[in-house]
Design a protein around this motif. Structure first.
Motif, mmCIF file in Angstrom:
data_model
loop_
_atom_site.group_PDB
_atom_site.id
_atom_site.type_symbol
_atom_site.label_atom_id
_atom_site.label_comp_id
_atom_site.label_asym_id
_atom_site.label_seq_id
_atom_site.Cartn_x
_atom_site.Cartn_y
_atom_site.Cartn_z
ATOM 1 N N TRP A 179 36.705 44.472 28.808
ATOM 2 C CA TRP A 179 37.886 45.143 29.360
ATOM 3 C C TRP A 179 37.511 46.482 29.995
ATOM 4 C CZ3 TRP A 179 41.909 43.034 31.045
ATOM 5 C CH2 TRP A 179 42.501 41.939 30.408
ATOM 6 N N GLN A 180 36.511 47.144 29.458
ATOM 7 C CA GLN A 180 36.057 48.395 30.078
ATOM 8 C C GLN A 180 35.515 48.129 31.476
ATOM 9 O OE1 GLN A 180 36.128 51.774 28.584
ATOM 10 N NE2 GLN A 180 36.072 51.939 30.816
ATOM 11 N N ALA A 181 34.791 47.023 31.632
ATOM 12 C CA ALA A 181 34.275 46.671 32.960
ATOM 13 C C ALA A 181 35.416 46.398 33.926
ATOM 14 C CB ALA A 181 33.357 45.449 32.857
ATOM 15 N N VAL A 182 36.470 45.726 33.454
ATOM 16 C CA VAL A 182 37.640 45.478 34.304
ATOM 17 C C VAL A 182 38.298 46.802 34.686
ATOM 18 C CG1 VAL A 182 39.954 44.463 34.378
ATOM 19 C CG2 VAL A 182 38.059 43.178 33.362
ATOM 20 N N ALA A 183 38.497 47.677 33.714
ATOM 21 C CA ALA A 183 39.135 48.977 33.989
ATOM 22 C C ALA A 183 38.308 49.793 34.970
ATOM 23 C CB ALA A 183 39.326 49.748 32.682
ATOM 24 N N ASP A 184 36.991 49.745 34.835
ATOM 25 C CA ASP A 184 36.117 50.482 35.763
ATOM 26 C C ASP A 184 36.243 49.931 37.180
ATOM 27 O OD1 ASP A 184 35.277 52.024 33.646
ATOM 28 O OD2 ASP A 184 33.376 50.942 33.367
ATOM 29 N N ALA A 185 36.318 48.592 37.302
ATOM 30 C CA ALA A 185 36.462 47.983 38.623
ATOM 31 C C ALA A 185 37.787 48.379 39.264
ATOM 32 C CB ALA A 185 36.360 46.463 38.517
ATOM 33 N N VAL A 186 38.859 48.425 38.472
ATOM 34 C CA VAL A 186 40.168 48.834 38.998
ATOM 35 C C VAL A 186 40.128 50.294 39.429
ATOM 36 C CG1 VAL A 186 42.586 49.234 38.382
ATOM 37 C CG2 VAL A 186 41.447 47.123 37.655
ATOM 38 N N ALA A 187 39.502 51.150 38.609
ATOM 39 C CA ALA A 187 39.421 52.574 38.953
ATOM 40 C C ALA A 187 38.608 52.782 40.224
ATOM 41 C CB ALA A 187 38.807 53.350 37.784
ATOM 42 N N ASP A 188 37.505 52.044 40.366
ATOM 43 C CA ASP A 188 36.696 52.149 41.588
ATOM 44 C C ASP A 188 37.494 51.716 42.812
ATOM 45 O OD1 ASP A 188 34.567 53.049 40.113
ATOM 46 O OD2 ASP A 188 33.539 51.110 40.043
ATOM 47 N N GLU A 210 38.791 44.343 54.179
ATOM 48 C CA GLU A 210 37.799 44.245 53.114
ATOM 49 C C GLU A 210 38.365 44.770 51.792
ATOM 50 O OE1 GLU A 210 33.291 45.863 52.003
ATOM 51 O OE2 GLU A 210 34.169 46.305 53.963
ATOM 52 N N LEU A 211 39.150 45.850 51.869
ATOM 53 C CA LEU A 211 39.776 46.386 50.661
ATOM 54 C C LEU A 211 40.822 45.415 50.093
ATOM 55 C CD1 LEU A 211 40.175 50.135 51.662
ATOM 56 C CD2 LEU A 211 38.739 49.226 49.813
ATOM 57 N N VAL A 212 41.530 44.735 50.981
ATOM 58 C CA VAL A 212 42.513 43.746 50.534
ATOM 59 C C VAL A 212 41.797 42.621 49.788
ATOM 60 C CG1 VAL A 212 44.173 42.007 51.307
ATOM 61 C CG2 VAL A 212 44.191 44.294 52.329
ATOM 62 N N GLU A 213 40.676 42.157 50.321
ATOM 63 C CA GLU A 213 39.917 41.104 49.646
ATOM 64 C C GLU A 213 39.356 41.605 48.317
ATOM 65 O OE1 GLU A 213 39.670 37.847 50.461
ATOM 66 O OE2 GLU A 213 41.237 38.516 51.833
ATOM 67 N N ARG A 214 38.918 42.838 48.326
ATOM 68 C CA ARG A 214 38.384 43.419 47.082
ATOM 69 C C ARG A 214 39.483 43.483 46.020
ATOM 70 N NH1 ARG A 214 35.473 49.366 46.802
ATOM 71 N NH2 ARG A 214 35.255 49.489 44.527
ATOM 72 N N ALA A 220 41.599 39.094 40.131
ATOM 73 C CA ALA A 220 41.262 37.796 39.545
ATOM 74 C C ALA A 220 40.769 37.937 38.106
ATOM 75 C CB ALA A 220 40.203 37.088 40.388
ATOM 76 N N SER A 221 40.490 39.173 37.688
ATOM 77 C CA SER A 221 40.164 39.397 36.281
ATOM 78 C C SER A 221 41.351 39.069 35.392
ATOM 79 C CB SER A 221 39.756 40.860 36.057
ATOM 80 O OG SER A 221 38.603 41.190 36.805
ATOM 81 N N TYR A 222 42.554 39.111 35.959
ATOM 82 C CA TYR A 222 43.772 38.796 35.216
ATOM 83 C C TYR A 222 44.192 37.348 35.454
ATOM 84 C CZ TYR A 222 43.850 43.874 35.078
ATOM 85 O OH TYR A 222 43.510 45.186 34.898
ATOM 86 N N PHE A 223 44.309 36.959 36.705
ATOM 87 C CA PHE A 223 44.591 35.571 37.066
ATOM 88 C C PHE A 223 44.347 35.422 38.568
ATOM 89 C CE2 PHE A 223 48.712 37.811 36.932
ATOM 90 C CZ PHE A 223 49.153 37.656 38.233
#
Length: 279
Positions: A179-188, A210-214, A220-223
């Motif tokens: 979950w920390q990795a997911v939170a870090d990806a969202v923050a980035d 590109e940001l929209v795709e990102r 997708a970490s959620y669904f």
């Protein structure tokens, strides 16, 4: 001679029997095994009845029944028929060794089943709670703005949807580090969105797309997120006060800018943002 393969089911009615022997049907009832199994063991020579009636029906003696008892015990312990035959018929067979080996296999199966049970418990818990984290872990991972009541609210609002089930399946497999990795990806991603808005990146540009795709990849970490679903999220980010406060806390107007870049990307893929639905 009559066909003795199928006729034994009627052998209980045959009157030409030894008083000390048992028919197939009687043995089946006594041992709790099927007539088919007894026939099969006879055919492969594992447990053949010692007697036959004048009509050709199988009859099992007391010695036959003792062997059958042992077969049933070893079978219930998980030994295969070939291994059982060796245990019963090979005088040099290491019976204790065979049983120890079987005990090891049983222990391994028990361990696998215990792991499966634990996994099922986590899956059930994830469907009920969403996040399998303590309140303290949630605060440490998602920051001071995180409300620990949000998972329960999301469960109440979305619990009957396929997306919640997908989210629960992902959540069940995650611990604090994941979950920390997911939170870090969202923050980035949030920082990248704010920087792009500051830089004047226009909707529909390669950088914006590109940001929209990102965003879709991170989400997708959620669904899994379709483009139409992403359009609906863009609307919600702009309309819902809690989401708007989050994005505008990064950059003023970021929620609206994000909706614009999502809508532009959707149009490039033939989707009308004004009619997009959650699908």
């Amino acid at each position: 001679m009559p066909d003795t393969t199928d006729a034994d089911t009627d052998a209980d009615t045959d009157t030409d029997t030894d008083a000390d022997s048992l028919t197939v049907g009687q043995v089946s009832t006594c041992l709790g095994v099927t007539v088919r199994a007894l026939h099969h063991w006879d055919e492969i020579g594992l447990a053949r009845p010692s007697l036959r009636t004048a009509a050709g029906y199988r009859l099992y003696t007391a010695a036959d029944l003792e062997r059958l008892h042992r077969i049933v015990v070893y079978r219930d312990l998980g030994l295969g028929l070939d291994r059982i035959r060796a245990v019963l018929d090979d005088s040099t067979a290491d019976v204790p060794g065979a049983l120890r080996a079987q005990r090891t296999q049983v222990a391994e199966r028990i361990d696998r089943l215990q792991q499966l049970g634990a996994g099922l418990d986590r899956m059930i818990d994830a469907h009920d709670r969403g996040l399998l984290l303590t309140v303290e872990q949630q605060a440490a991972i998602f920051g001071p703005e995180w409300n620990p009541d949000w998972p329960a609210q999301a469960r109440q609002r979305y619990g009957d949807t396929p997306q919640w089930r997908q989210y629960a399946e992902r959540s069940a497999a995650r611990g604090p580090e994941e979950w920390q990795a997911v939170a870090d990806a969202v923050a980035d991603l949030d920082r990248a969105l704010g920087d792009a808005m500051d830089a004047g990146v226009p909707p529909g540009s390669p950088e914006a797309n590109e940001l929209v795709e990102r965003h879709r990849e991170v989400f997708a970490s959620y669904f899994p997120l379709t483009r139409e679903m992403q359009v609906c999220l863009g609307r919600m980010y702009e309309a819902d006060p809690a989401f708007t406060a989050h994005y505008d806390g990064i950059r003023t107007g970021l929620a609206t800018w994000f909706r614009h870049i999502v809508d532009a990307a959707a149009r490039a893929h033939g989707i009308d943002p004004d009619t997009a639905t959650w699908q």
